[in-house]
Motif scaffolding. Structure first.
Motif, PDB file in Angstrom:
ATOM      1  N   ALA A  96      -2.436   1.395   8.302  1.00 51.09           N
ATOM      2  CA  ALA A  96      -3.269   0.644   8.273  1.00 51.09           C
ATOM      3  C   ALA A  96      -2.602  -0.855   7.904  1.00 51.09           C
ATOM      4  CB  ALA A  96      -4.296   0.598   6.818  1.00 51.09           C
ATOM      5  N   LEU A  97      -1.324  -0.698   7.902  1.00 48.27           N
ATOM      6  CA  LEU A  97      -0.349  -1.989   7.602  1.00 48.27           C
ATOM      7  C   LEU A  97       0.265  -2.615   8.980  1.00 48.27           C
ATOM      8  CD1 LEU A  97       1.794  -0.550   4.454  1.00 48.27           C
ATOM      9  CD2 LEU A  97      -0.636  -1.712   4.488  1.00 48.27           C
ATOM     10  N   THR A  98      -0.790  -3.248   9.581  1.00 49.07           N
ATOM     11  CA  THR A  98      -0.540  -3.797  10.769  1.00 49.07           C
ATOM     12  C   THR A  98      -0.967  -5.073  10.681  1.00 49.07           C
ATOM     13  OG1 THR A  98      -2.617  -3.266  11.721  1.00 49.07           O
ATOM     14  CG2 THR A  98      -0.639  -1.789  12.377  1.00 49.07           C
ATOM     15  N   GLY A  99      -0.463  -6.137  11.429  1.00 48.05           N
ATOM     16  CA  GLY A  99      -0.509  -7.621  11.653  1.00 48.05           C
ATOM     17  C   GLY A  99      -0.275  -8.151  10.225  1.00 48.05           C
ATOM     18  N   THR A 100      -1.044  -9.247   9.949  1.00 51.25           N
ATOM     19  CA  THR A 100      -0.504 -10.118   8.797  1.00 51.25           C
ATOM     20  C   THR A 100      -1.533  -9.836   7.605  1.00 51.25           C
ATOM     21  OG1 THR A 100       0.591 -11.817   9.932  1.00 51.25           O
ATOM     22  CG2 THR A 100      -0.114 -12.424   7.924  1.00 51.25           C
ATOM     23  N   LEU A 101      -0.894  -9.524   6.451  1.00 51.10           N
ATOM     24  CA  LEU A 101      -1.598  -8.922   5.351  1.00 51.10           C
ATOM     25  C   LEU A 101      -1.317  -9.737   3.988  1.00 51.10           C
ATOM     26  CD1 LEU A 101      -1.235  -5.029   5.658  1.00 51.10           C
ATOM     27  CD2 LEU A 101      -3.180  -6.470   6.596  1.00 51.10           C
ATOM     28  N   THR A 102      -2.170  -9.645   3.097  1.00 52.34           N
ATOM     29  CA  THR A 102      -1.508 -10.460   1.791  1.00 52.34           C
ATOM     30  C   THR A 102      -0.863  -9.117   1.316  1.00 52.34           C
ATOM     31  OG1 THR A 102      -3.417  -9.741   0.580  1.00 52.34           O
ATOM     32  CG2 THR A 102      -3.490 -11.925   1.506  1.00 52.34           C
ATOM     33  N   VAL A 103      -0.021  -9.537   0.142  1.00 49.62           N
ATOM     34  CA  VAL A 103       0.613  -8.268  -0.532  1.00 49.62           C
ATOM     35  C   VAL A 103      -0.355  -7.613  -1.384  1.00 49.62           C
ATOM     36  CG1 VAL A 103       2.035  -8.126  -2.760  1.00 49.62           C
ATOM     37  CG2 VAL A 103       2.854  -9.861  -1.058  1.00 49.62           C
ATOM     38  N   ALA A 104      -1.594  -8.282  -1.862  1.00 47.93           N
ATOM     39  CA  ALA A 104      -2.606  -7.463  -2.545  1.00 47.93           C
ATOM     40  C   ALA A 104      -3.260  -6.348  -1.659  1.00 47.93           C
ATOM     41  CB  ALA A 104      -3.569  -8.327  -3.111  1.00 47.93           C
ATOM     42  N   GLU A 105      -3.606  -6.762  -0.166  1.00 42.44           N
ATOM     43  CA  GLU A 105      -4.111  -5.842   0.672  1.00 42.44           C
ATOM     44  C   GLU A 105      -3.003  -4.735   1.124  1.00 42.44           C
ATOM     45  OE1 GLU A 105      -6.752  -8.875   3.383  1.00 42.44           O
ATOM     46  OE2 GLU A 105      -4.712  -8.984   3.788  1.00 42.44           O
ATOM     47  N   THR A 106      -1.535  -5.136   1.305  1.00 44.44           N
ATOM     48  CA  THR A 106      -0.716  -4.149   1.373  1.00 44.44           C
ATOM     49  C   THR A 106      -0.741  -2.825   0.309  1.00 44.44           C
ATOM     50  OG1 THR A 106       0.796  -5.737   2.580  1.00 44.44           O
ATOM     51  CG2 THR A 106       2.028  -3.727   1.780  1.00 44.44           C
ATOM     52  N   LEU A 107      -0.884  -3.476  -1.156  1.00 45.65           N
ATOM     53  CA  LEU A 107      -0.682  -2.712  -2.229  1.00 45.65           C
ATOM     54  C   LEU A 107      -1.804  -1.786  -2.110  1.00 45.65           C
ATOM     55  CD1 LEU A 107       0.830  -4.800  -4.902  1.00 45.65           C
ATOM     56  CD2 LEU A 107       1.923  -3.143  -3.285  1.00 45.65           C
ATOM     57  N   SER A 108      -3.107  -2.245  -1.770  1.00 45.09           N
ATOM     58  CA  SER A 108      -4.578  -1.622  -1.965  1.00 45.09           C
ATOM     59  C   SER A 108      -4.599  -0.559  -0.856  1.00 45.09           C
ATOM     60  CB  SER A 108      -5.791  -2.372  -1.978  1.00 45.09           C
ATOM     61  OG  SER A 108      -5.852  -3.496  -0.983  1.00 45.09           O
ATOM     62  N   ARG A 109      -4.047  -0.847   0.530  1.00 48.09           N
ATOM     63  CA  ARG A 109      -4.313  -0.070   1.615  1.00 48.09           C
ATOM     64  C   ARG A 109      -3.377   1.172   1.580  1.00 48.09           C
ATOM     65  NH1 ARG A 109      -5.462  -4.415   6.449  1.00 48.09           N
ATOM     66  NH2 ARG A 109      -7.190  -5.452   5.455  1.00 48.09           N
ATOM     67  N   SER A 110      -2.579   0.978   1.043  1.00 47.17           N
ATOM     68  CA  SER A 110      -1.458   2.056   1.116  1.00 47.17           C
ATOM     69  C   SER A 110      -0.652   2.711  -0.115  1.00 47.17           C
ATOM     70  CB  SER A 110      -0.054   1.363   1.731  1.00 47.17           C
ATOM     71  OG  SER A 110       0.694   0.501   0.975  1.00 47.17           O
TER      72      SER A 110
END
Length: 172
Positions: A96-110
């Motif tokens: 799920a860590l593709t493209g441009t994400l926020t740090v919060a999205e990175t932490l919540s998705r992985s």
């Protein structure tokens, strides 16, 4: 990684991280490992430097079918991990860590538990954007899976590890 009591390590004698990444993905596919598997690389130093790989599930041992598959392929393994600082290639949420994400999205998705930025004493804000480049390799630091980033153009962060690094002295 210290909290992976059911981990196993394979030492296929690989010499570089790219080959080890490929090896882990191939193993996961061949053994039909579940999505929540952790597959890490470990640098082995000494007389014969190489890259070993480890596999672990957060909730228990690998499925018996996976161990039978390794045995059927003639692969040998040892229990545990060679060190507590494995570089994660396979981990929950990695896809799920593709493209441009926020740090919060990175932490919540992985499974990544924190993000740090080189040269900064403070963690990036949750709204900071991270351009993944499709290559996110966090590292275990004790029980935390930490993604190291570095500043990039336009206020973005990028993972410190790039997929195709330029070899040292490539222009000589």
């Amino acid at each position: 990684m210290t909290a992976a009591p059911h981990a196993l390590t394979l030492d296929p004698g690989l010499r570089d991280l790219t080959a080890a990444d490929h090896h882990l993905r191939t193993l996961a596919a061949e053994l039909a490992l579940p999505e929540d598997v952790f597959g890490c690389t470990h640098l082995i130093r000494g007389d014969r430097p190489r890259v070993a790989v480890s596999l672990a599930l957060p909730s228990g041992p690998l499925p018996r079918t996976a161990l039978e598959g390794l045995t059927a392929q003639g692969r040998t393994w040892t229990e545990g991990v060679p060190d507590g600082s494995g570089r994660a290639v396979l981990y929950p949420g990695a896809a799920a860590l593709t493209g441009t994400l926020t740090v919060a999205e990175t932490l919540s998705r992985s499974a990544i538990t924190s993000v740090v930025t080189l040269g900064s004493p403070e963690p990036p804000s949750p709204e900071t954007r991270l351009a993944t480049g499709g290559h996110v390799r966090p590292q275990w630091q004790g029980d935390d899976l930490v993604l190291t980033t570095m500043p990039a153009a336009r206020g973005l962060l990028v993972p410190f590890e790039v997929p195709d690094p330029t070899p040292c002295c490539a222009d000589h």
